[in-house]
Design an enzyme around this catalytic site. Sequence first.
Site, PDB file in Angstrom:
ATOM      1  N   CYS A 115       0.815  -1.222   0.000  1.00  0.00           N
ATOM      2  CA  CYS A 115       0.000   0.000   0.000  1.00  0.00           C
ATOM      3  C   CYS A 115       0.847   1.270   0.000  1.00  0.00           C
ATOM      4  O   CYS A 115       0.359   2.346  -0.336  1.00  0.00           O
ATOM      5  CB  CYS A 115      -0.950  -0.006   1.193  1.00  0.00           C
ATOM      6  SG  CYS A 115      -2.068  -1.412   1.130  1.00  0.00           S
ATOM      7  N   HIS A 260      -4.249   6.791   1.685  1.00  0.00           N
ATOM      8  CA  HIS A 260      -4.514   5.432   1.213  1.00  0.00           C
ATOM      9  C   HIS A 260      -5.929   5.041   1.638  1.00  0.00           C
ATOM     10  O   HIS A 260      -6.408   5.476   2.692  1.00  0.00           O
ATOM     11  CB  HIS A 260      -3.476   4.484   1.819  1.00  0.00           C
ATOM     12  CG  HIS A 260      -3.723   3.064   1.425  1.00  0.00           C
ATOM     13  ND1 HIS A 260      -3.808   2.683   0.118  1.00  0.00           N
ATOM     14  CD2 HIS A 260      -3.935   1.947   2.163  1.00  0.00           C
ATOM     15  CE1 HIS A 260      -4.058   1.396   0.068  1.00  0.00           C
ATOM     16  NE2 HIS A 260      -4.140   0.922   1.294  1.00  0.00           N
ATOM     17  N   ASN A 290      -9.948  -1.317  -1.428  1.00  0.00           N
ATOM     18  CA  ASN A 290      -8.517  -1.046  -1.302  1.00  0.00           C
ATOM     19  C   ASN A 290      -7.816  -1.534  -2.570  1.00  0.00           C
ATOM     20  O   ASN A 290      -7.774  -2.732  -2.832  1.00  0.00           O
ATOM     21  CB  ASN A 290      -7.989  -1.784  -0.061  1.00  0.00           C
ATOM     22  CG  ASN A 290      -6.526  -1.528   0.222  1.00  0.00           C
ATOM     23  OD1 ASN A 290      -5.812  -0.961  -0.620  1.00  0.00           O
ATOM     24  ND2 ASN A 290      -6.074  -1.947   1.384  1.00  0.00           N
TER      25      ASN A 290
END
Length: 333
Positions: A115, A260, A290
């Site tokens: 990420c 994020h 995500n």
Amino acid sequence: MQARSAILGIGHYVPSRVVTNADLAKLMTTSDEWIVQRSGIRERRFIEHSGIGASDLALPAAKMALEHAGLDAKDVDAIIFATLSPDHNFPGSGCFLGHKMGLPGVPALDVRNQCSGFLYGLSVADAWVRAGVYERILLVGAEVHSTGIELADRGRDVAVLFGDGAGAAVIGRATNDAQGIKAIRLHADGSGARDLWLEAPASAYDPRLTHEMLDEGKHFPAMNGKQVFRWATEKMPEVVREVLAEANVDVGAIDLFVPHQANLRINQMVGQKLGIPEEKTVKNIEKYGNTTAATIPLGLSEAWREGRCDRGSNVLFAAFGSGYTWGGAVVTL
Ligand SMILES: CC(C)(COP(=O)(O)OP(=O)(O)OC[C@H]1O[C@@H](n2cnc3c(N)ncnc32)[C@H](O)[C@@H]1OP(=O)(O)O)[C@@H](O)C(=O)NCCC(=O)NCCS
């Protein structure tokens, strides 16, 4: 004088297939209510059919970023490709993308920082531009998660969170004094490596993958969700404060915050801790889930096209993820 680097263009791409929480509830014991309450996610995109890899999603995102920058593929001096879901184990997806773009001989570096991958890549691109190594770098974050998650009860804690997508940026020399990447801070702490990981195939095992490992689902990601949540809500504000101080920018001067997108609750807590209002914060997790390394460029690209930022805007990035890895950046567009 040393060159300063800037984001010259940004682009994104998501596959057309929309998968709702109700669709997932047909495959595992879950519900729209559980997923929305815990994560904020309502739907995500999955590739339309097998045979589509991370580099395939990266290609249209890269073209969009180049067009935004007013450049052609032939102007790219180097590729940096951030992904945890490469087309194949090796070579890197950057090589596949460079070939698809018709760029023989152009160096391609893959970044494996999950990420935080886009911010790690941004740091490398920034250093290359400032040092005069390469002038125009195509930095991509792209993920195909849908073929790597367990769409069944055993994998439901992870499977409901992730989606496919791509984002791309062209990093090059700043064209005016105001513009540029002001500061980037990166961190890692491998003590949490097993809190969010994909165990096998693994060079640590011989053979790397067995039928038993497949039966146990070791080829699917596993996560200690509560631990990841705790770390993310602590480390994201911490790194933002560091990077704002390094850039000498006050949080009030930030026009757009692109965090994020792992969990809406994480970002709400981070925003509250930092005093950044929701209207300045990008929130697209409800549409995409995500998308790991793709999330930050995808979020910036959409926000830019929606008119939420423009040349001259001060943008703040922050990410946390598997590794653990985390980072922050301050950029004037
Ligand atoms: C994953 C996460 C949403 C889970 O939320 P939570 O509030 O911690 O939920 P819990 O782990 O307490 O789970 C509660 C129950 O729901 C169950 N559950 C897990 N996944 C489920 C799903 N998809 N649907 C329904 N129930 C589910 C659990 O088995 C547990 O059941 P039990 O109490 O009977 O054991 C949350 O921990 C989180 O977002 N963590 C961070 C994850 C992250 O950011 N990952 C990416 C980092 S880049």
